[in-house]
Design a protein around this motif. Structure first.
Motif, PDB file in Angstrom:
ATOM      1  N   THR A 185       0.825  -1.202   0.000  1.00 22.61           N
ATOM      2  CA  THR A 185       0.000   0.000   0.000  1.00 22.61           C
ATOM      3  C   THR A 185       0.862   1.255   0.000  1.00 22.61           C
ATOM      4  O   THR A 185       0.570   2.224  -0.702  1.00 22.61           O
ATOM      5  CB  THR A 185      -0.926   0.001   1.227  1.00 22.61           C
ATOM      6  OG1 THR A 185      -1.717  -1.184   1.221  1.00 22.61           O
ATOM      7  CG2 THR A 185      -1.831   1.213   1.217  1.00 22.61           C
ATOM      8  N   ASN A 190       0.675   3.962  -2.915  1.00 20.98           N
ATOM      9  CA  ASN A 190       0.264   5.323  -2.585  1.00 20.98           C
ATOM     10  C   ASN A 190       1.304   6.338  -3.041  1.00 20.98           C
ATOM     11  O   ASN A 190       0.962   7.449  -3.457  1.00 20.98           O
ATOM     12  CB  ASN A 190       0.042   5.438  -1.080  1.00 20.98           C
ATOM     13  CG  ASN A 190      -0.654   6.719  -0.711  1.00 20.98           C
ATOM     14  OD1 ASN A 190      -1.671   7.068  -1.300  1.00 20.98           O
ATOM     15  ND2 ASN A 190      -0.124   7.425   0.254  1.00 20.98           N
ATOM     16  N   CYS A 216       0.598   7.068  -6.548  1.00 20.32           N
ATOM     17  CA  CYS A 216      -0.574   7.935  -6.669  1.00 20.32           C
ATOM     18  C   CYS A 216      -0.204   9.391  -6.435  1.00 20.32           C
ATOM     19  O   CYS A 216      -0.590  10.282  -7.196  1.00 20.32           O
ATOM     20  CB  CYS A 216      -1.632   7.514  -5.648  1.00 20.32           C
ATOM     21  SG  CYS A 216      -2.658   6.195  -6.203  1.00 20.32           S
ATOM     22  N   ILE A 249      -6.171   5.026  -4.772  1.00 16.34           N
ATOM     23  CA  ILE A 249      -5.294   3.905  -5.101  1.00 16.34           C
ATOM     24  C   ILE A 249      -6.110   2.902  -5.900  1.00 16.34           C
ATOM     25  O   ILE A 249      -7.134   2.398  -5.422  1.00 16.34           O
ATOM     26  CB  ILE A 249      -4.742   3.258  -3.822  1.00 16.34           C
ATOM     27  CG1 ILE A 249      -3.853   4.250  -3.073  1.00 16.34           C
ATOM     28  CG2 ILE A 249      -3.969   2.002  -4.153  1.00 16.34           C
ATOM     29  CD1 ILE A 249      -3.329   3.711  -1.772  1.00 16.34           C
ATOM     30  N   ASP A 278      -2.334   0.386  -9.504  1.00 18.04           N
ATOM     31  CA  ASP A 278      -1.275   0.863  -8.611  1.00 18.04           C
ATOM     32  C   ASP A 278      -0.771  -0.275  -7.735  1.00 18.04           C
ATOM     33  O   ASP A 278       0.433  -0.389  -7.481  1.00 18.04           O
ATOM     34  CB  ASP A 278      -1.801   1.994  -7.726  1.00 18.04           C
ATOM     35  CG  ASP A 278      -2.193   3.209  -8.531  1.00 18.04           C
ATOM     36  OD1 ASP A 278      -3.170   3.877  -8.159  1.00 18.04           O
ATOM     37  OD2 ASP A 278      -1.519   3.485  -9.545  1.00 18.04           O
TER      38      ASP A 278
END
Lengths: 186, 234
Positions: free
Chosen positions: B102, B106, B109, B117, B121
Protein backbone atom coordinates in the motif's frame (compact mmCIF):
# COMPACT_ATOMS: atom_id res chain seq x y z
CA UNK A 1 21.52 -0.13 1.72
CA UNK A 2 21.28 -3.48 0.01
CA UNK A 3 20.39 -6.58 1.98
CA UNK A 4 20.80 -9.10 -0.79
CA UNK A 5 22.29 -12.52 -0.26
CA UNK A 6 24.40 -13.14 -3.31
CA UNK A 7 24.62 -16.91 -2.92
CA UNK A 8 21.91 -19.54 -2.88
CA UNK A 9 18.94 -17.28 -2.73
CA UNK A 10 16.84 -19.79 -4.63
CA UNK A 11 18.05 -23.40 -4.58
CA UNK A 12 17.31 -25.65 -7.59
CA UNK A 13 14.68 -27.57 -5.63
CA UNK A 14 13.08 -24.30 -4.72
CA UNK A 15 12.95 -23.24 -8.35
CA UNK A 16 11.42 -26.44 -9.61
CA UNK A 17 8.78 -26.66 -6.93
CA UNK A 18 8.04 -22.97 -7.16
CA UNK A 19 7.41 -23.25 -10.89
CA UNK A 20 5.02 -26.13 -10.42
CA UNK A 21 3.48 -24.22 -7.54
CA UNK A 22 2.77 -21.13 -9.61
CA UNK A 23 1.39 -23.09 -12.55
CA UNK A 24 -0.85 -25.50 -10.63
CA UNK A 25 -1.50 -23.83 -7.33
CA UNK A 26 -2.76 -20.61 -8.81
CA UNK A 27 -5.35 -22.12 -11.12
CA UNK A 28 -7.84 -22.84 -8.38
CA UNK A 29 -7.28 -19.44 -6.85
CA UNK A 30 -8.74 -17.46 -9.71
CA UNK A 31 -12.21 -17.83 -8.25
CA UNK A 32 -13.34 -14.22 -8.17
CA UNK A 33 -16.15 -14.63 -5.68
CA UNK A 34 -14.18 -16.55 -3.06
CA UNK A 35 -12.32 -14.27 -0.67
CA UNK A 36 -10.30 -15.84 2.09
CA UNK A 37 -9.37 -12.58 3.75
CA UNK A 38 -12.03 -10.08 4.82
CA UNK A 39 -11.98 -7.03 2.57
CA UNK A 40 -12.93 -4.64 5.35
CA UNK A 41 -9.90 -5.56 7.39
CA UNK A 42 -7.60 -5.16 4.41
CA UNK A 43 -9.05 -1.69 3.89
CA UNK A 44 -8.43 -0.86 7.53
CA UNK A 45 -4.82 -1.97 7.34
CA UNK A 46 -4.34 0.00 4.13
CA UNK A 47 -5.68 3.12 5.80
CA UNK A 48 -3.25 2.86 8.71
CA UNK A 49 -0.97 4.86 6.44
CA UNK A 50 -2.07 8.47 7.07
CA UNK A 51 -1.12 9.42 3.51
CA UNK A 52 -3.65 7.00 2.05
CA UNK A 53 -6.86 8.89 1.38
CA UNK A 54 -9.05 7.00 -1.08
CA UNK A 55 -8.97 3.38 -2.22
CA UNK A 56 -10.72 2.03 -5.30
CA UNK A 57 -13.03 -0.93 -4.80
CA UNK A 58 -10.83 -3.26 -6.83
CA UNK A 59 -7.64 -2.62 -4.84
CA UNK A 60 -8.58 -4.44 -1.60
CA UNK A 61 -10.00 -7.33 -3.60
CA UNK A 62 -6.78 -7.63 -5.53
CA UNK A 63 -4.73 -7.36 -2.35
CA UNK A 64 -6.83 -10.10 -0.78
CA UNK A 65 -5.82 -12.46 -3.55
CA UNK A 66 -2.23 -11.22 -3.39
CA UNK A 67 -2.15 -11.98 0.33
CA UNK A 68 -3.27 -15.52 -0.35
CA UNK A 69 -0.40 -15.92 -2.78
CA UNK A 70 1.96 -14.35 -0.27
CA UNK A 71 0.90 -16.77 2.48
CA UNK A 72 1.26 -19.75 0.16
CA UNK A 73 4.63 -18.50 -1.05
CA UNK A 74 5.96 -18.03 2.46
CA UNK A 75 4.46 -21.31 3.64
CA UNK A 76 5.87 -23.38 0.82
CA UNK A 77 9.36 -21.97 1.21
CA UNK A 78 9.16 -22.59 4.96
CA UNK A 79 8.04 -26.16 4.30
CA UNK A 80 10.98 -26.70 1.95
CA UNK A 81 13.30 -25.39 4.63
CA UNK A 82 11.79 -27.74 7.20
CA UNK A 83 12.20 -30.67 4.84
CA UNK A 84 15.86 -29.86 4.38
CA UNK A 85 16.22 -30.77 8.06
CA UNK A 86 14.03 -33.86 7.61
CA UNK A 87 11.25 -32.41 9.73
CA UNK A 88 7.50 -32.61 9.16
CA UNK A 89 6.69 -29.55 11.27
CA UNK A 90 7.11 -25.97 10.13
CA UNK A 91 8.71 -24.01 12.93
CA UNK A 92 9.18 -20.32 13.46
CA UNK A 93 12.85 -20.79 12.67
CA UNK A 94 11.89 -22.01 9.21
CA UNK A 95 9.88 -18.86 8.56
CA UNK A 96 12.71 -16.73 9.93
CA UNK A 97 15.22 -18.47 7.70
CA UNK A 98 13.05 -17.98 4.62
CA UNK A 99 12.69 -14.29 5.43
CA UNK A 100 16.45 -14.00 5.79
CA UNK A 101 17.26 -15.88 2.61
CA UNK A 102 14.67 -14.45 0.22
CA UNK A 103 15.16 -11.03 -1.33
CA UNK A 104 11.50 -10.17 -1.82
CA UNK A 105 10.91 -10.70 1.91
CA UNK A 106 13.51 -8.13 2.94
CA UNK A 107 10.78 -5.84 4.22
CA UNK A 108 9.92 -8.43 6.88
CA UNK A 109 13.36 -8.62 8.46
CA UNK A 110 12.70 -5.87 10.96
CA UNK A 111 9.69 -7.77 12.28
CA UNK A 112 11.02 -11.31 12.19
CA UNK A 113 14.13 -11.71 14.34
CA UNK A 114 17.13 -12.88 12.39
CA UNK A 115 18.08 -16.51 12.34
CA UNK A 116 21.55 -16.39 13.82
CA UNK A 117 22.12 -20.04 13.10
CA UNK A 118 22.44 -19.41 9.38
CA UNK A 119 25.98 -18.53 8.29
CA UNK A 120 24.67 -16.47 5.38
CA UNK A 121 22.75 -14.27 7.77
CA UNK A 122 25.84 -13.74 9.87
CA UNK A 123 27.65 -12.43 6.81
CA UNK A 124 24.81 -10.04 6.07
CA UNK A 125 24.62 -8.62 9.58
CA UNK A 126 27.22 -5.83 9.14
CA UNK A 127 25.36 -4.60 6.06
CA UNK A 128 22.09 -4.48 7.96
CA UNK A 129 23.66 -2.24 10.59
CA UNK A 130 21.80 -4.15 13.29
CA UNK A 131 23.36 -5.15 16.56
CA UNK A 132 24.07 -8.86 16.81
CA UNK A 133 22.14 -10.91 19.30
CA UNK A 134 23.92 -13.55 21.31
CA UNK A 135 21.07 -16.02 21.61
CA UNK A 136 20.50 -18.62 18.92
CA UNK A 137 16.78 -18.93 18.12
CA UNK A 138 17.28 -22.32 16.53
CA UNK A 139 18.41 -23.93 19.76
CA UNK A 140 15.63 -22.31 21.69
CA UNK A 141 13.02 -23.50 19.27
CA UNK A 142 14.38 -27.02 19.25
CA UNK A 143 14.64 -27.28 23.02
CA UNK A 144 11.27 -25.83 23.88
CA UNK A 145 8.33 -28.09 23.07
CA UNK A 146 5.43 -26.60 21.08
CA UNK A 147 3.21 -26.77 24.14
CA UNK A 148 5.28 -24.15 25.86
CA UNK A 149 4.70 -21.73 23.03
CA UNK A 150 0.98 -22.35 23.17
CA UNK A 151 0.93 -21.56 26.86
CA UNK A 152 2.51 -18.16 26.41
CA UNK A 153 0.92 -16.34 23.46
CA UNK A 154 3.61 -14.33 21.75
CA UNK A 155 2.72 -10.82 20.63
CA UNK A 156 5.57 -9.55 18.53
CA UNK A 157 6.39 -5.98 17.73
CA UNK A 158 3.82 -3.67 16.27
CA UNK A 159 4.00 -5.49 12.97
CA UNK A 160 5.11 -2.55 10.87
CA UNK A 161 8.29 -1.66 9.12
CA UNK A 162 9.80 0.56 11.77
CA UNK A 163 12.57 2.98 10.84
CA UNK A 164 16.06 2.30 12.06
CA UNK A 165 16.08 4.65 15.08
CA UNK A 166 13.16 2.77 16.56
CA UNK A 167 14.57 -0.68 15.99
CA UNK A 168 16.26 -1.08 19.41
CA UNK A 169 12.95 -0.54 21.17
CA UNK A 170 11.22 -2.99 18.86
CA UNK A 171 13.90 -5.58 19.44
CA UNK A 172 13.72 -5.19 23.19
CA UNK A 173 9.95 -5.47 23.18
CA UNK A 174 10.03 -8.54 20.98
CA UNK A 175 12.64 -10.21 23.14
CA UNK A 176 10.76 -9.44 26.32
CA UNK A 177 7.44 -10.81 25.11
CA UNK A 178 9.05 -13.65 23.21
CA UNK A 179 10.30 -15.20 26.46
CA UNK A 180 13.75 -15.63 24.95
CA UNK A 181 16.02 -15.38 27.94
CA UNK A 182 19.48 -13.93 27.59
CA UNK A 183 18.89 -11.63 24.63
CA UNK A 184 20.58 -8.31 25.21
CA UNK A 185 18.96 -5.60 23.11
CA UNK A 186 20.47 -2.16 22.63
CA UNK B 1 -13.04 0.87 -23.77
CA UNK B 2 -12.29 -1.59 -21.01
CA UNK B 3 -10.38 -3.85 -23.34
CA UNK B 4 -8.25 -1.01 -24.57
CA UNK B 5 -7.47 0.08 -21.05
CA UNK B 6 -6.60 -3.44 -20.02
CA UNK B 7 -4.27 -3.87 -22.99
CA UNK B 8 -2.63 -0.63 -22.04
CA UNK B 9 -1.97 -2.05 -18.60
CA UNK B 10 -0.48 -5.20 -20.06
CA UNK B 11 2.15 -3.12 -21.79
CA UNK B 12 2.85 -1.40 -18.50
CA UNK B 13 3.23 -4.68 -16.67
CA UNK B 14 5.57 -6.05 -19.31
CA UNK B 15 7.77 -2.99 -18.95
CA UNK B 16 7.83 -3.28 -15.19
CA UNK B 17 8.81 -6.92 -15.06
CA UNK B 18 12.49 -6.12 -15.61
CA UNK B 19 13.64 -4.09 -12.62
CA UNK B 20 17.37 -3.79 -12.13
CA UNK B 21 18.94 -4.72 -8.78
CA UNK B 22 20.10 -1.16 -8.00
CA UNK B 23 16.60 0.06 -8.70
CA UNK B 24 15.29 -2.60 -6.40
CA UNK B 25 17.54 -1.40 -3.61
CA UNK B 26 16.46 2.18 -4.20
CA UNK B 27 12.85 1.06 -4.09
CA UNK B 28 13.40 -0.54 -0.74
CA UNK B 29 14.78 2.69 0.63
CA UNK B 30 11.82 4.61 -0.75
CA UNK B 31 9.39 2.08 0.63
CA UNK B 32 11.08 2.17 3.98
CA UNK B 33 10.80 5.93 4.13
CA UNK B 34 7.13 5.95 3.23
CA UNK B 35 6.01 3.39 5.80
CA UNK B 36 5.79 5.27 9.09
CA UNK B 37 2.25 5.04 10.41
CA UNK B 38 2.25 6.76 13.82
CA UNK B 39 -0.82 4.88 14.98
CA UNK B 40 1.20 1.70 15.08
CA UNK B 41 3.93 3.25 17.18
CA UNK B 42 1.73 4.82 19.82
CA UNK B 43 0.02 1.83 21.48
CA UNK B 44 2.11 -0.10 23.97
CA UNK B 45 1.33 -3.72 24.63
CA UNK B 46 0.88 -4.57 28.30
CA UNK B 47 0.11 -8.16 29.17
CA UNK B 48 -1.40 -7.21 32.53
CA UNK B 49 -4.63 -5.27 32.13
CA UNK B 50 -4.93 -4.64 28.42
CA UNK B 51 -6.41 -7.92 27.30
CA UNK B 52 -9.60 -6.54 25.79
CA UNK B 53 -7.81 -3.57 24.28
CA UNK B 54 -5.13 -5.86 22.90
CA UNK B 55 -7.79 -8.13 21.45
CA UNK B 56 -9.49 -5.28 19.63
CA UNK B 57 -6.22 -4.03 18.25
CA UNK B 58 -5.20 -7.54 17.30
CA UNK B 59 -8.40 -7.94 15.33
CA UNK B 60 -7.78 -4.64 13.61
CA UNK B 61 -4.13 -5.18 12.82
CA UNK B 62 -3.99 -8.80 11.68
CA UNK B 63 -5.80 -11.08 9.33
CA UNK B 64 -7.84 -13.80 11.03
CA UNK B 65 -5.51 -16.61 12.05
CA UNK B 66 -8.03 -19.23 10.90
CA UNK B 67 -7.94 -17.88 7.36
CA UNK B 68 -4.15 -17.82 7.39
CA UNK B 69 -4.01 -21.44 8.55
CA UNK B 70 -6.53 -22.52 5.94
CA UNK B 71 -4.44 -21.02 3.16
CA UNK B 72 -1.29 -22.59 4.59
CA UNK B 73 -3.01 -25.98 4.61
CA UNK B 74 -4.00 -25.49 0.99
CA UNK B 75 -0.41 -25.52 -0.20
CA UNK B 76 1.04 -28.07 2.21
CA UNK B 77 0.83 -31.86 2.05
CA UNK B 78 -1.55 -33.57 4.43
CA UNK B 79 1.16 -34.89 6.72
CA UNK B 80 2.76 -31.49 7.24
CA UNK B 81 2.43 -29.85 10.63
CA UNK B 82 2.61 -26.17 11.52
CA UNK B 83 3.77 -24.87 14.86
CA UNK B 84 1.72 -22.18 16.51
CA UNK B 85 4.50 -19.62 16.58
CA UNK B 86 5.05 -19.99 12.85
CA UNK B 87 1.34 -19.42 12.28
CA UNK B 88 1.51 -16.21 14.27
CA UNK B 89 4.65 -15.10 12.47
CA UNK B 90 3.07 -15.51 9.06
CA UNK B 91 -0.07 -13.79 10.31
CA UNK B 92 2.00 -10.75 11.18
CA UNK B 93 3.86 -10.94 7.89
CA UNK B 94 0.59 -10.62 5.98
CA UNK B 95 -0.26 -7.32 7.63
CA UNK B 96 3.24 -6.10 6.99
CA UNK B 97 2.89 -7.12 3.35
CA UNK B 98 -0.34 -5.14 2.97
CA UNK B 99 1.25 -2.04 4.45
CA UNK B 100 4.34 -2.49 2.31
CA UNK B 101 2.44 -2.75 -0.98
CA UNK B 102 0.00 0.00 0.00
CA UNK B 103 2.80 2.40 0.83
CA UNK B 104 4.46 1.90 -2.54
CA UNK B 105 1.16 2.14 -4.43
CA UNK B 106 0.26 5.32 -2.59
CA UNK B 107 3.60 6.87 -3.47
CA UNK B 108 2.83 6.33 -7.12
CA UNK B 109 -0.57 7.94 -6.67
CA UNK B 110 0.90 11.00 -5.06
CA UNK B 111 3.60 11.26 -7.70
CA UNK B 112 0.93 11.33 -10.39
CA UNK B 113 -1.24 13.67 -8.29
CA UNK B 114 -4.07 11.20 -7.86
CA UNK B 115 -5.98 10.51 -4.67
CA UNK B 116 -7.42 7.05 -5.25
CA UNK B 117 -5.29 3.90 -5.10
CA UNK B 118 -6.38 1.68 -7.97
CA UNK B 119 -5.80 -1.98 -8.69
CA UNK B 120 -3.20 -1.01 -11.29
CA UNK B 121 -1.27 0.86 -8.61
CA UNK B 122 -1.28 -2.25 -6.44
CA UNK B 123 -0.03 -4.41 -9.30
CA UNK B 124 2.59 -1.83 -10.20
CA UNK B 125 3.80 -1.72 -6.61
CA UNK B 126 4.12 -5.50 -6.46
CA UNK B 127 6.10 -5.58 -9.66
CA UNK B 128 8.38 -2.82 -8.45
CA UNK B 129 8.98 -4.50 -5.10
CA UNK B 130 10.02 -7.81 -6.59
CA UNK B 131 6.81 -9.84 -6.54
CA UNK B 132 6.86 -10.40 -10.27
CA UNK B 133 5.59 -13.96 -9.99
CA UNK B 134 2.35 -12.65 -8.55
CA UNK B 135 1.57 -10.31 -11.45
CA UNK B 136 0.32 -12.76 -14.05
CA UNK B 137 -2.15 -14.68 -11.82
CA UNK B 138 -3.40 -11.46 -10.30
CA UNK B 139 -3.89 -9.90 -13.72
CA UNK B 140 -6.05 -12.85 -14.73
CA UNK B 141 -7.92 -12.53 -11.46
CA UNK B 142 -8.50 -8.82 -12.02
CA UNK B 143 -9.70 -9.49 -15.55
CA UNK B 144 -12.27 -12.00 -14.34
CA UNK B 145 -13.27 -9.69 -11.52
CA UNK B 146 -14.00 -6.92 -14.00
CA UNK B 147 -15.89 -9.29 -16.28
CA UNK B 148 -18.22 -10.07 -13.42
CA UNK B 149 -18.58 -6.40 -12.63
CA UNK B 150 -19.25 -5.69 -16.28
CA UNK B 151 -22.02 -8.27 -16.44
CA UNK B 152 -23.78 -6.77 -13.46
CA UNK B 153 -23.73 -3.18 -14.69
CA UNK B 154 -24.76 -2.92 -18.34
CA UNK B 155 -21.79 -1.14 -19.84
CA UNK B 156 -22.09 -2.24 -23.46
CA UNK B 157 -23.11 0.55 -25.79
CA UNK B 158 -23.45 -0.81 -29.29
CA UNK B 159 -25.40 2.19 -30.51
CA UNK B 160 -22.62 4.64 -29.82
CA UNK B 161 -20.93 4.08 -33.15
CA UNK B 162 -21.64 6.95 -35.49
CA UNK B 163 -21.07 6.83 -39.24
CA UNK B 164 -22.15 9.71 -41.40
CA UNK B 165 -23.72 8.68 -44.64
CA UNK B 166 -26.04 10.79 -46.73
CA UNK B 167 -27.87 7.79 -48.06
CA UNK B 168 -28.67 5.93 -44.86
CA UNK B 169 -30.02 7.21 -41.57
CA UNK B 170 -28.91 5.03 -38.64
CA UNK B 171 -31.09 4.66 -35.59
CA UNK B 172 -30.48 2.54 -32.47
CA UNK B 173 -32.91 -0.24 -31.74
CA UNK B 174 -33.27 -3.33 -29.63
CA UNK B 175 -31.19 -5.54 -31.84
CA UNK B 176 -28.15 -3.31 -31.66
CA UNK B 177 -26.92 -4.94 -28.46
CA UNK B 178 -27.17 -8.38 -29.99
CA UNK B 179 -25.17 -7.42 -33.05
CA UNK B 180 -22.68 -5.43 -31.04
CA UNK B 181 -21.07 -8.64 -29.88
CA UNK B 182 -19.71 -9.29 -33.35
CA UNK B 183 -18.06 -5.90 -33.55
CA UNK B 184 -19.16 -2.32 -34.04
CA UNK B 185 -18.93 -2.01 -37.81
CA UNK B 186 -20.54 -5.28 -38.95
CA UNK B 187 -23.11 -5.05 -36.23
CA UNK B 188 -24.19 -1.59 -37.27
CA UNK B 189 -24.56 -2.57 -40.87
CA UNK B 190 -26.47 -5.73 -40.13
CA UNK B 191 -28.77 -3.89 -37.78
CA UNK B 192 -29.50 -1.24 -40.37
CA UNK B 193 -30.45 -3.44 -43.27
CA UNK B 194 -31.39 -6.89 -42.00
CA UNK B 195 -32.78 -7.28 -38.52
CA UNK B 196 -32.53 -11.03 -38.26
CA UNK B 197 -29.93 -11.96 -40.83
CA UNK B 198 -26.33 -12.61 -39.95
CA UNK B 199 -25.06 -12.57 -43.50
CA UNK B 200 -23.31 -9.73 -45.20
CA UNK B 201 -25.13 -6.77 -46.61
CA UNK B 202 -25.52 -5.53 -50.16
CA UNK B 203 -26.80 -2.17 -51.24
CA UNK B 204 -27.97 -1.84 -54.79
CA UNK B 205 -26.43 0.91 -56.86
CA UNK B 206 -23.00 1.85 -58.10
CA UNK B 207 -21.82 4.83 -56.09
CA UNK B 208 -23.39 3.90 -52.74
CA UNK B 209 -22.06 0.38 -53.05
CA UNK B 210 -18.51 1.56 -53.54
CA UNK B 211 -18.78 3.93 -50.60
CA UNK B 212 -20.10 1.27 -48.30
CA UNK B 213 -17.52 -1.26 -49.34
CA UNK B 214 -14.80 1.31 -48.80
CA UNK B 215 -15.96 2.16 -45.31
CA UNK B 216 -16.36 -1.46 -44.31
CA UNK B 217 -13.18 -2.93 -45.72
CA UNK B 218 -12.71 -5.04 -42.62
CA UNK B 219 -15.95 -6.92 -42.99
CA UNK B 220 -15.37 -9.39 -45.78
CA UNK B 221 -17.71 -12.20 -46.71
CA UNK B 222 -20.11 -13.55 -49.29
CA UNK B 223 -22.25 -10.70 -50.52
CA UNK B 224 -25.65 -11.83 -51.69
CA UNK B 225 -28.30 -9.46 -52.91
CA UNK B 226 -31.36 -10.19 -50.83
CA UNK B 227 -33.89 -7.66 -52.00
CA UNK B 228 -33.89 -4.13 -53.37
CA UNK B 229 -34.70 -1.45 -50.85
CA UNK B 230 -35.32 2.23 -50.94
CA UNK B 231 -32.40 4.52 -50.30
CA UNK B 232 -34.04 6.20 -47.32
CA UNK B 233 -35.66 3.41 -45.43
CA UNK B 234 -36.38 5.36 -42.25
Amino acid sequence: MENNNNNHQQPPKDNEQLKSFWSKGMEGDLNVKNHEFPISRIKRIMKFDPDVSMIAAEAPNLLSKACEMFVMDLTMRSWLHAQESNRLTIRKSDVDAVVSQTVIFDFLRDDVPKDEGEPVVAAADPVDDVADHVAVPDLNNEELPPGTVIGTPVCYGLGIHAPHPQMPGAWTEEDATGANGGNGGN
Amino acid sequence: MERGGFHGYRKLSVNNTTPSPPGLAANFLMAEGSMRPPEFNQPNKTSNGGEEECTVREQDRFMPIANVIRIMRRILPAHAKISDDSKETIQECVSEYISFITGEANERCQREQRKTITAEDVLWAMSKLGFDDYIEPLTLYLHRYRELEGERGVSCSAGSVSMTNGLVVKRPNGTMTEYGAYGPVPGIHMAQYHYRHQNGFVFSGNEPNSKMSGSSSGASGARVEVFPTQQHKY
